[in-house]
Write a protein that holds these residues in place. Structure first.
Motif, mmCIF file in Angstrom:
data_model
loop_
_atom_site.group_PDB
_atom_site.id
_atom_site.type_symbol
_atom_site.label_atom_id
_atom_site.label_comp_id
_atom_site.label_asym_id
_atom_site.label_seq_id
_atom_site.Cartn_x
_atom_site.Cartn_y
_atom_site.Cartn_z
ATOM 1 N N GLU A 196 -4.405 79.117 -17.591
ATOM 2 C CA GLU A 196 -5.160 79.072 -18.842
ATOM 3 C C GLU A 196 -5.559 80.472 -19.299
ATOM 4 N N ALA A 197 -5.820 81.361 -18.347
ATOM 5 C CA ALA A 197 -6.185 82.740 -18.671
ATOM 6 C C ALA A 197 -4.954 83.610 -18.932
ATOM 7 N N ASP A 198 -3.762 83.003 -18.888
ATOM 8 C CA ASP A 198 -2.508 83.720 -19.123
ATOM 9 C C ASP A 198 -2.300 84.824 -18.100
ATOM 10 N N LYS A 199 -2.660 84.549 -16.852
ATOM 11 C CA LYS A 199 -2.477 85.500 -15.769
ATOM 12 C C LYS A 199 -1.319 85.031 -14.878
ATOM 13 N N PRO A 200 -0.538 85.945 -14.298
ATOM 14 C CA PRO A 200 0.610 85.554 -13.477
ATOM 15 C C PRO A 200 0.206 84.940 -12.142
ATOM 16 N N ARG A 208 7.396 69.005 -14.277
ATOM 17 C CA ARG A 208 7.656 69.256 -15.699
ATOM 18 C C ARG A 208 7.763 70.750 -15.995
ATOM 19 N N ASN A 209 8.740 71.099 -16.825
ATOM 20 C CA ASN A 209 8.904 72.479 -17.316
ATOM 21 C C ASN A 209 9.103 73.499 -16.193
ATOM 22 N N LEU A 210 9.653 73.020 -15.073
ATOM 23 C CA LEU A 210 9.960 73.914 -13.961
ATOM 24 C C LEU A 210 11.470 74.070 -13.825
ATOM 25 N N ASN A 211 11.915 75.296 -13.634
ATOM 26 C CA ASN A 211 13.319 75.574 -13.362
ATOM 27 C C ASN A 211 13.514 75.842 -11.878
ATOM 28 N N ALA A 247 5.273 80.034 -19.179
ATOM 29 C CA ALA A 247 4.323 81.116 -18.916
ATOM 30 C C ALA A 247 5.118 82.384 -18.622
ATOM 31 N N ALA A 248 4.446 83.512 -18.771
ATOM 32 C CA ALA A 248 5.116 84.792 -18.526
ATOM 33 C C ALA A 248 5.596 84.899 -17.088
ATOM 34 N N PHE A 249 4.763 84.480 -16.132
ATOM 35 C CA PHE A 249 5.173 84.532 -14.732
ATOM 36 C C PHE A 249 4.352 83.538 -13.919
ATOM 37 N N VAL A 250 4.966 82.431 -13.570
ATOM 38 C CA VAL A 250 4.424 81.481 -12.598
ATOM 39 C C VAL A 250 5.607 81.051 -11.746
ATOM 40 N N MET A 251 5.680 81.580 -10.536
ATOM 41 C CA MET A 251 6.846 81.354 -9.674
ATOM 42 C C MET A 251 6.419 80.965 -8.271
ATOM 43 N N LEU A 284 3.702 91.935 -10.524
ATOM 44 C CA LEU A 284 2.696 92.925 -10.879
ATOM 45 C C LEU A 284 2.916 93.482 -12.284
ATOM 46 N N LYS A 285 4.158 93.564 -12.713
ATOM 47 C CA LYS A 285 4.454 93.990 -14.087
ATOM 48 C C LYS A 285 3.842 93.007 -15.076
ATOM 49 N N ALA A 286 4.002 91.708 -14.787
ATOM 50 C CA ALA A 286 3.395 90.690 -15.637
ATOM 51 C C ALA A 286 1.876 90.805 -15.633
ATOM 52 N N ALA A 287 1.306 91.165 -14.478
ATOM 53 C CA ALA A 287 -0.142 91.330 -14.396
ATOM 54 C C ALA A 287 -0.614 92.478 -15.284
ATOM 55 N N ARG A 288 0.127 93.557 -15.316
ATOM 56 C CA ARG A 288 -0.252 94.702 -16.160
ATOM 57 C C ARG A 288 -0.135 94.336 -17.637
#
Length: 326
Positions: free
Chosen positions: A183-187, A265-268, A287-291, A318-322
């Protein structure tokens, strides 16, 4: 010669309109004012505002540079040791701890690591208003570390054997933590159990025991523990496949008896076991990064030739975190 009556004055004949128009000079096109002319036109208030705006921009640039170079702060979910019945001392208390290897792996990229404890707003001894969302707000990313089985109750099933009941209390804590960081858009990077938890969070299910549920599967855990290994494959379109395109038959460790069964759902699917096609990595595509990685990258040697060097995965996280911390 005609004479005018006395008292009358001669009225001059009117000139033609064409002549009159010809004598009128049209204004030439105005030239744009020069910079010093503009400065002269500015009012004291305008000049003050320009100076103030310039200072604000300078401060903003300075703050932006500091934020860009600020050390990342990564949260790691806690492992939980539940008290043993009748035990005294620490064994009679709930312990929350961080496995050293996962902390050292993340810190190897010069970032700070913080273990995120469970929160209890209804605590009788020491109540607090701190929520897990406060950690998601102030930290730059989340790592879900490995540990106990995910409880079958968390994906609406019953344990087929008592020893596979898992840790329902930890599931509830980590599912909320995962939700808050997304929800906070954090990886988020899930390791082993963390990979399974991500799948369950999006409605997926698990094999409670690979050996029992998939008879033709290879052994994914044995007495060798972190020395046990097998090869993996990357499906077409996998981001891991693009990351490790030079790897022909990458090897990873294998320390799990549960695994992803029905993908959420929505998982590759990002990777599978090379011999039995058991899911080894997943990624949330909204999301930008959820792996999630089913293996333990923290047990792989950086630059090693035997097991896959997963430093690029850590760097991508970490790139996604920045990029998302602003």
């Amino acid at each position: 010669m005609t004479t005018m009556p006395e008292g009358k004055k001669e009225i001059p004949a009117p000139q033609s309109l064409e002549k009159e128009d010809a004598t009128v000079s049209m204004p030439s096109a105005e030239k744009p004012p020069l910079p010093w002319e503009l400065a002269q036109r500015e009012t004291p208030w305008t000049q003050s505002w320009n100076v103030f705006s310039a200072r604000i921009r300078a401060i903003s640039d300075k703050v932006g540079k500091k934020l860009a170079h600020r050390t990342l702060k990564i949260g790691v979910s806690a492992r939980i040791f539940h008290p043993e019945p009748g035990a005294k001392g620490l064994r009679g208390k709930t312990l929350q701890y961080l496995e050293e290897s996962i902390a050292q792996w993340v810190m190897s990229r010069d970032v700070m690591v913080f273990m995120i404890p469970t929160v209890n707003t209804n605590g009788l001894l020491h109540p607090s208003n701190i929520r897990l969302r406060d950690y998601a707000k102030h930290l730059d990313g989340l790592v879900l570390q490995g540990g106990a089985d995910v409880s079958p109750q968390s994906y609406s099933e019953l344990a087929t054997r008592p020893e596979w009941n898992g840790d329902r209390a930890r599931d509830m804590y980590e599912l909320e933590l995962l939700h808050e960081f997304i929800e906070a858009d954090k990886p988020v990077l899930g390791i082993c159990r963390g990979c399974q938890l991500i799948n369950v969070a999006f409605g997926g299910t698990l094999y409670q025991d690979i050996a029992a549920d998939v008879p033709n599967a290879i052994a994914h855990v044995n007495e060798l523990y972190d020395s046990h290994r097998h090869s993996i494959q990357f499906p077409v379109g996998s981001s891991l496949g693009k990351m490790f395109f030079k790897e022909e038959s990458p090897m990873v460790n294998s320390i799990h008896h549960q695994a992803v069964r029905d993908v959420g759902r929505n998982l590759n699917v990002e990777a599978v076991s090379g011999e039995d096609q058991i899911v080894e990595a997943i990624r949330y595509r909204k999301a930008a990064f959820v792996m999630g990685l089913q293996w333990h990258p923290e047990f792989h040697r950086a630059g090693g030739v035997e097991l896959l060097d997963c430093t690029p995965v850590l760097d991508s996280f970490l790139k996604a975190a920045r990029e998302t911390r602003f």
